[in-house]
Design a protein around this motif. Structure first.
Motif, PDB file in Angstrom:
ATOM      1  N   GLU A  31     -39.479  98.296 -10.579  1.00  0.00           N
ATOM      2  CA  GLU A  31     -40.045  96.999 -10.952  1.00  0.00           C
ATOM      3  C   GLU A  31     -40.729  97.080 -12.316  1.00  0.00           C
ATOM      4  O   GLU A  31     -40.552  96.188 -13.169  1.00  0.00           O
ATOM      5  N   MET A  32     -41.493  98.152 -12.547  1.00  0.00           N
ATOM      6  CA  MET A  32     -42.143  98.318 -13.845  1.00  0.00           C
ATOM      7  C   MET A  32     -41.115  98.519 -14.951  1.00  0.00           C
ATOM      8  O   MET A  32     -41.272  98.003 -16.059  1.00  0.00           O
ATOM      9  N   GLN A  33     -40.041  99.244 -14.652  1.00  0.00           N
ATOM     10  CA  GLN A  33     -39.003  99.456 -15.645  1.00  0.00           C
ATOM     11  C   GLN A  33     -38.297  98.155 -15.989  1.00  0.00           C
ATOM     12  O   GLN A  33     -37.988  97.888 -17.157  1.00  0.00           O
ATOM     13  N   ASP A  34     -38.032  97.303 -14.985  1.00  0.00           N
ATOM     14  CA  ASP A  34     -37.396  96.015 -15.247  1.00  0.00           C
ATOM     15  C   ASP A  34     -38.293  95.118 -16.090  1.00  0.00           C
ATOM     16  O   ASP A  34     -37.817  94.429 -17.004  1.00  0.00           O
ATOM     17  N   ARG A  35     -39.593  95.124 -15.800  1.00  0.00           N
ATOM     18  CA  ARG A  35     -40.507  94.315 -16.600  1.00  0.00           C
ATOM     19  C   ARG A  35     -40.567  94.808 -18.039  1.00  0.00           C
ATOM     20  O   ARG A  35     -40.545  94.008 -18.980  1.00  0.00           O
ATOM     21  N   THR A  36     -40.651  96.106 -18.218  1.00  0.00           N
ATOM     22  CA  THR A  36     -40.686  96.658 -19.570  1.00  0.00           C
ATOM     23  C   THR A  36     -39.396  96.385 -20.312  1.00  0.00           C
ATOM     24  O   THR A  36     -39.405  96.086 -21.515  1.00  0.00           O
ATOM     25  N   ARG A  37     -38.256  96.466 -19.596  1.00  0.00           N
ATOM     26  CA  ARG A  37     -36.966  96.202 -20.240  1.00  0.00           C
ATOM     27  C   ARG A  37     -36.865  94.749 -20.695  1.00  0.00           C
ATOM     28  O   ARG A  37     -36.413  94.472 -21.809  1.00  0.00           O
ATOM     29  N   GLY A  38     -37.303  93.799 -19.859  1.00  0.00           N
ATOM     30  CA  GLY A  38     -37.287  92.407 -20.271  1.00  0.00           C
ATOM     31  C   GLY A  38     -38.231  92.130 -21.426  1.00  0.00           C
ATOM     32  O   GLY A  38     -37.913  91.350 -22.340  1.00  0.00           O
ATOM     33  N   PHE A  39     -39.419  92.807 -21.418  1.00  0.00           N
ATOM     34  CA  PHE A  39     -40.362  92.624 -22.522  1.00  0.00           C
ATOM     35  C   PHE A  39     -39.784  93.138 -23.830  1.00  0.00           C
ATOM     36  O   PHE A  39     -39.895  92.484 -24.876  1.00  0.00           O
ATOM     37  N   ARG A  40     -39.168  94.321 -23.797  1.00  0.00           N
ATOM     38  CA  ARG A  40     -38.586  94.880 -25.016  1.00  0.00           C
ATOM     39  C   ARG A  40     -37.380  94.089 -25.480  1.00  0.00           C
ATOM     40  O   ARG A  40     -37.077  94.066 -26.674  1.00  0.00           O
ATOM     41  N   ARG A  41     -36.704  93.434 -24.567  1.00  0.00           N
ATOM     42  CA  ARG A  41     -35.522  92.670 -24.959  1.00  0.00           C
ATOM     43  C   ARG A  41     -35.900  91.382 -25.683  1.00  0.00           C
ATOM     44  O   ARG A  41     -35.271  91.008 -26.672  1.00  0.00           O
ATOM     45  N   TYR A  42     -36.924  90.692 -25.195  1.00  0.00           N
ATOM     46  CA  TYR A  42     -37.275  89.391 -25.756  1.00  0.00           C
ATOM     47  C   TYR A  42     -38.430  89.452 -26.749  1.00  0.00           C
ATOM     48  O   TYR A  42     -38.805  88.419 -27.300  1.00  0.00           O
ATOM     49  N   PHE A  47     -31.464  85.380 -37.263  1.00  0.00           N
ATOM     50  CA  PHE A  47     -32.572  86.007 -36.550  1.00  0.00           C
ATOM     51  C   PHE A  47     -32.747  85.495 -35.127  1.00  0.00           C
ATOM     52  O   PHE A  47     -33.005  86.281 -34.220  1.00  0.00           O
ATOM     53  N   LEU A  48     -32.661  84.203 -34.928  1.00  0.00           N
ATOM     54  CA  LEU A  48     -33.002  83.626 -33.626  1.00  0.00           C
ATOM     55  C   LEU A  48     -31.823  83.745 -32.662  1.00  0.00           C
ATOM     56  O   LEU A  48     -31.149  82.772 -32.340  1.00  0.00           O
ATOM     57  N   LYS A  49     -31.567  84.948 -32.214  1.00  0.00           N
ATOM     58  CA  LYS A  49     -30.509  85.199 -31.245  1.00  0.00           C
ATOM     59  C   LYS A  49     -30.919  86.399 -30.401  1.00  0.00           C
ATOM     60  O   LYS A  49     -31.596  87.309 -30.893  1.00  0.00           O
ATOM     61  N   PRO A  50     -30.567  86.400 -29.132  1.00  0.00           N
ATOM     62  CA  PRO A  50     -30.963  87.536 -28.275  1.00  0.00           C
ATOM     63  C   PRO A  50     -30.282  88.813 -28.720  1.00  0.00           C
ATOM     64  O   PRO A  50     -29.149  88.823 -29.198  1.00  0.00           O
ATOM     65  N   GLY A  51     -30.989  89.913 -28.565  1.00  0.00           N
ATOM     66  CA  GLY A  51     -30.448  91.202 -28.977  1.00  0.00           C
ATOM     67  C   GLY A  51     -29.298  91.649 -28.102  1.00  0.00           C
ATOM     68  O   GLY A  51     -29.247  91.370 -26.906  1.00  0.00           O
ATOM     69  N   ARG A  52     -28.383  92.386 -28.696  1.00  0.00           N
ATOM     70  CA  ARG A  52     -27.241  92.899 -27.955  1.00  0.00           C
ATOM     71  C   ARG A  52     -27.592  94.121 -27.122  1.00  0.00           C
ATOM     72  O   ARG A  52     -26.922  94.424 -26.146  1.00  0.00           O
ATOM     73  N   ALA A  53     -28.634  94.826 -27.523  1.00  0.00           N
ATOM     74  CA  ALA A  53     -29.012  96.044 -26.818  1.00  0.00           C
ATOM     75  C   ALA A  53     -30.477  96.331 -27.094  1.00  0.00           C
ATOM     76  O   ALA A  53     -31.082  95.757 -28.003  1.00  0.00           O
ATOM     77  N   SER A  54     -31.020  97.231 -26.294  1.00  0.00           N
ATOM     78  CA  SER A  54     -32.398  97.672 -26.469  1.00  0.00           C
ATOM     79  C   SER A  54     -32.368  99.030 -27.149  1.00  0.00           C
ATOM     80  O   SER A  54     -31.903 100.014 -26.566  1.00  0.00           O
ATOM     81  N   LEU A  55     -32.852  99.081 -28.383  1.00  0.00           N
ATOM     82  CA  LEU A  55     -32.827 100.303 -29.174  1.00  0.00           C
ATOM     83  C   LEU A  55     -34.118 101.085 -28.968  1.00  0.00           C
ATOM     84  O   LEU A  55     -35.177 100.510 -28.684  1.00  0.00           O
ATOM     85  N   PRO A 101     -38.468  91.013 -29.877  1.00  0.00           N
ATOM     86  CA  PRO A 101     -37.986  90.644 -31.217  1.00  0.00           C
ATOM     87  C   PRO A 101     -37.680  89.154 -31.354  1.00  0.00           C
ATOM     88  O   PRO A 101     -37.939  88.562 -32.411  1.00  0.00           O
ATOM     89  N   LEU A 102     -37.155  88.541 -30.294  1.00  0.00           N
ATOM     90  CA  LEU A 102     -36.870  87.119 -30.350  1.00  0.00           C
ATOM     91  C   LEU A 102     -38.157  86.304 -30.462  1.00  0.00           C
ATOM     92  O   LEU A 102     -38.223  85.322 -31.214  1.00  0.00           O
ATOM     93  N   ALA A 103     -39.195  86.727 -29.733  1.00  0.00           N
ATOM     94  CA  ALA A 103     -40.471  86.008 -29.809  1.00  0.00           C
ATOM     95  C   ALA A 103     -41.110  86.162 -31.185  1.00  0.00           C
ATOM     96  O   ALA A 103     -41.633  85.185 -31.754  1.00  0.00           O
ATOM     97  N   VAL A 104     -41.084  87.375 -31.750  1.00  0.00           N
ATOM     98  CA  VAL A 104     -41.654  87.587 -33.086  1.00  0.00           C
ATOM     99  C   VAL A 104     -40.872  86.809 -34.133  1.00  0.00           C
ATOM    100  O   VAL A 104     -41.461  86.182 -35.030  1.00  0.00           O
ATOM    101  N   GLY A 105     -39.553  86.797 -34.032  1.00  0.00           N
ATOM    102  CA  GLY A 105     -38.745  86.027 -34.978  1.00  0.00           C
ATOM    103  C   GLY A 105     -38.999  84.538 -34.880  1.00  0.00           C
ATOM    104  O   GLY A 105     -39.048  83.839 -35.900  1.00  0.00           O
ATOM    105  N   SER A 106     -39.181  84.042 -33.665  1.00  0.00           N
ATOM    106  CA  SER A 106     -39.476  82.616 -33.500  1.00  0.00           C
ATOM    107  C   SER A 106     -40.826  82.263 -34.104  1.00  0.00           C
ATOM    108  O   SER A 106     -40.983  81.215 -34.761  1.00  0.00           O
TER     109      SER A 106
END
Length: 542
Positions: free
Chosen positions: A111-122, A183-191, A124-129
Motif C-alpha cells: 500500500e505504501m509503495q502504491d501511494r509513493t508510486r502514484g505520488f512520483r508519477r503525478y 509539458f502538461l502530459k502524464p509521464g510514460r515511466a517513473s525514472l 512532475p505533472l503537478a509542478v508543470g501545471s
C-alpha cells in the motif's frame, strides 16, 4: 489456529522416568488449556510458507485454462507427502495482542509503495501545471494591477497600446498550446532521478518570472508609474521571453536526441536474444527508458518453459553418470580386484556416454522438430476446416430469416471446439500454452471472423512467438525494472558505457558503441570515357 509451536525434529521420547513423562503430559495439557483460553483474544499467527509459484511444466494461467489443460502437480505432490509431515514443520506463532501477521506486513508495504508510486508519477505533472499557471497569469496581473490600484493617474491607452493587447492575447494562446503539448502530459515511466533538462528549464522559468515580478514591484508598483503604454510593453516583453524559453525546451528535450550518435546492443540474459538500436544524445536513465520501449515492441515474449526444458535435459544427462572413486581408503572395490575392474568399466562407459551426448541432443532436437511439424500440420488442417464451415454457414445465413442468423461471437464459440484440441496440443508441444488463455483465443477468433480474415491470418498469432506487447500485461513478467549502472544515471551516455536492466525473471545487458565518423569523398568520372567506336568489316560476322 492452535498457538502451540511444533519444532522440527522434536521427540517426546527421553531417558527420564515415567513420572517425569506424566508430569510433562500434565504441563502440556495445561499449556493447551491456557492457549485455548487465550485464543479468544485478537491474536495473529504467522506461518512461514513458500510462495505459490507456478510450475514450469504446467504453468498457471491467469485467464481460463484451455480445454483439457492438465491440473497442477501441486495436488499430486500433496497426495504423495508423508502422513507425518506435521512433525517436520516449523510454525512460528505469537500470543501477543499487538502481534501482526506476515500478510498484513506485506499488504502495508504494498500500500505504501502504491501511494509513493502514484505520488512520483503525478508530481512532475503537478509542478508543470503550477509553473504553467504562474507563467500565464503573470502578464495578466501586470496589466490588471495598475488599473485596479491607481486608475485615475494612468494615461489613456491609444491605438498602439490596444494593438499590444491583441498581441498579448494571441501569444498567450500560442504559449498555452505549446506548454500543453510539451509539458502538461502524464509521464510514460517513473525514472529513478529527476530529468536534468526538465529541472533546468523549470528553474529558468521560475527565475525569469521572479525577476520580472521584482522589477515590476520596484519600478512600477512602488513608483505607481502613469505610463500605461510602457507597462503593456513590459508585459509583452515577458511573454516574448517565455516563448523563447519554450523554444529552448523544444530544442533540448525533443530535438537534441533525434540525431543518432550511438549504437546500443541489448542482450537478454536467459536466452541470449539480441537486438541493435541507434539512439542519440541521452542520459543513462532516458536511454534505459528508450531501450525498454524498444524491448516491448521488438523482443519476443520471454518464455521460461523453454529454459526449463533445457535444464531438464541437462539434469537428465547428469543423472545418468555414475563416478566411483576406486582408490579411496576403506573402499571395498580396492580389496576385490573384480569389483575394481567393474567400477573402472562403469567409469569408462560413463565417459563414452558423455562423448555421445551431442548425438543424443541431435536426435532429441530432430524428434522435437518432427513433433512440432506434425502438430502444426494438424492445427492448420483443423483451422481451415473450421473456417470453411463458417463460410458455408455464412452463405446459409444469407438465405435464412433474420431471427435465425447467428451472431459472430456465437459462431466463434461454435467452431472453437473443432480446433481447440489441435491448438492445445501444438501450444503444449511448443511450450507456449501459458501465453494464451481460452478467452483470448476466442476473442481473436471472433475478431478474425468479423473482419473476414483467412485461416492463415488467425494462425499467425500462434505459429510463431510474437512481440511482448502482443500479449496482455499479465504475460510480460516485468512489473518493475531496476537500472544498475556504475556511472551516474543523470549523466550522458558515452562510448563503451555499460548498464543493466533487471526485472524479476531476467535482465537486459546493454552495451553502447559510438557510430564512427564517416568520411565520404567524391570521384569524378568523365562521361566521355564511357564512349567507344565499333568498326565493322565486311568479312567479319557480327
Amino acid at each position: 489456529m492452535d498457538t502451540e509451536s511444533t519444532h522440527s525434529g522434536y521427540s517426546y521420547h527421553s531417558s527420564r522416568s515415567g513420572r517425569s513423562n506424566r508430569h510433562g503430559d500434565r504441563s502440556r495439557e495445561r499449556h493447551k488449556a491456557s492457549s485455548s483460553k487465550d485464543s479468544t483474544r485478537s491474536e495473529r499467527s504467522v506461518v512461514i510458507n513458500p510462495p505459490d509459484t507456478p510450475s514450469q511444466d504446467s504453468p498457471v494461467h491467469n485467464g481460463e485454462p484451455l480445454p483439457g489443460e492438465p491440473t497442477s502437480t501441486a495436488d499430486q505432490e500433496d497426495e504423495g507427502q508423508d502422513d507425518n509431515w506435521g512433525e517436520t514443520t516449523t510454525a512460528v506463532t505469537g500470543t501477543s495482542e499487538l502481534s501482526i501477521s506476515q500478510e498484513d506486513v506485506v499488504g502495508l508495504g504494498k500500500e505504501m509503495q502504491d501511494r509513493t508510486r502514484g505520488f512520483r508519477r503525478y508530481l512532475p505533472l503537478a509542478v508543470g501545471s503550477f509553473v504553467a499557471l504562474m507563467v500565464l497569469a503573470t502578464p495578466l496581473a501586470f496589466l490588471l494591477l495598475p488599473v485596479l490600484m491607481w486608475p485615475d493617474r494612468l494615461q489613456a491607452c491609444g491605438a498602439a497600446c490596444e494593438g499590444l493587447f491583441l498581441s498579448i492575447a494571441f501569444k498567450l494562446l500560442i504559449l498555452l498550446m505549446a506548454m500543453w503539448a510539451l509539458f502538461l502530459k502524464p509521464g510514460r515511466a517513473s525514472l529513478p532521478r529527476v530529468c536534468v533538462y526538465r529541472a533546468f528549464l523549470t528553474t529558468l522559468t521560475l527565475l525569469l518570472t521572479m525577476s520580472y515580478w521584482l522589477f515590476f514591484g520596484v519600478r512600477i508598483l512602488d513608483a505607481q508609474d502613469e505610463d500605461y503604454h510602457g507597462i503593456v510593453q513590459f508585459a509583452v516583453s515577458l511573454v516574448d521571453s517565455q516563448l523563447f524559453v519554450h523554444y529552448l525546451a523544444v530544442v533540448l528535450m525533443e530535438l537534441r536526441h533525434l540525431q543518432p550518435c550511438y549504437t546500443v546492443c541489448v542482450i537478454r540474459s536467459t536466452d541470449g536474444e539480441t537486438r541493435q538500436y541507434n539512439i542519440g544524445q541521452l542520459s543513462v536513465q532516458k536511454a534505459a527508458l528508450s531501450i525498454l520501449e524498444y524491448y516491448y515492441r521488438d523482443f519476443p515474449l520471454h518464455n521460461p518453459a523453454l529454459l526449463s526444458a533445457s535444464k531438464h535435459r541437462a539434469a537428465k544427462h547428469l543423472a545418468g553418470l555414475k563416478v566411483y572413486n576406486v582408490d579411496a581408503p576403506g573402499s571395498t572395490a580396492g580389496a576385490q580386484p573384480g569389483n575394481g575392474n567393474q567400477s573402472r568399466a562403469m567409469v569408462t562407459a560413463a565417459a563414452k556416454r558423455k562423448d555421445s551426448a551431442h548425438n543424443e541432443l541431435y536426435y532429441e532436437e530432430a524428434d522435437y522438430e518432427r513433433r512440432v511439424r506434425k502438430r502444426r500440420a494438424r492445427l492448420v488442417v483443423a483451422v481451415e476446416e473450421a473456417f470453411t464451415h463458417v463460410r458455408r454457414m455464412k452463405k446459409e445465413d444469407e438465405q435464412a430469416t433474420p431471427s435465425d442468423i447467428m451472431d459472430v461471437r456465437e459462431a466463434a464459440l461454435a467452431i472453437f471446439p473443432s480446433m481447440a484440441r489441435a491448438l492445445q496440443k501444438y501450444l503444449r508441444t511448443t511450450r507456449r500454452q501459458h501465453c494464451h488463455s481460452m478467452e483470448s483465443i476466442q476473442t481473436h477468433l471472433a475478431f478474425c471472423l468479423v473482419n473476414n480474415m483467412s485461416p492463415k491470418a488467425f494462425l499467425e498469432a500462434y505459429l510463431a512467438p510474437g512481440p511482448t506487447l502482443q500479449y496482455g500485461p499479465e504475460r510480460w513478467m516485468a512489473d518493475q525494472w531496476t537500472l544498475v549502472s556504475e556511472a551516474s544515471v543523470t549523466g550522458g551516455i558515452k562510448e563503451g558505457s555499460e548498464f543493466l536492466l533487471k526485472c524479476l525473471d531476467f535482465s537486459l545487458a546493454v552495451t553502447i558503441k559510438g557510430i564512427p565518423y564517416i568520411r565520404l569523398t567524391e570521384e569524378y568520372i568523365d562521361p566521355k570515357s564511357h564512349k567507344f567506336i565499333l568498326l565493322l568489316q565486311s568479312e567479319t560476322s557480327v
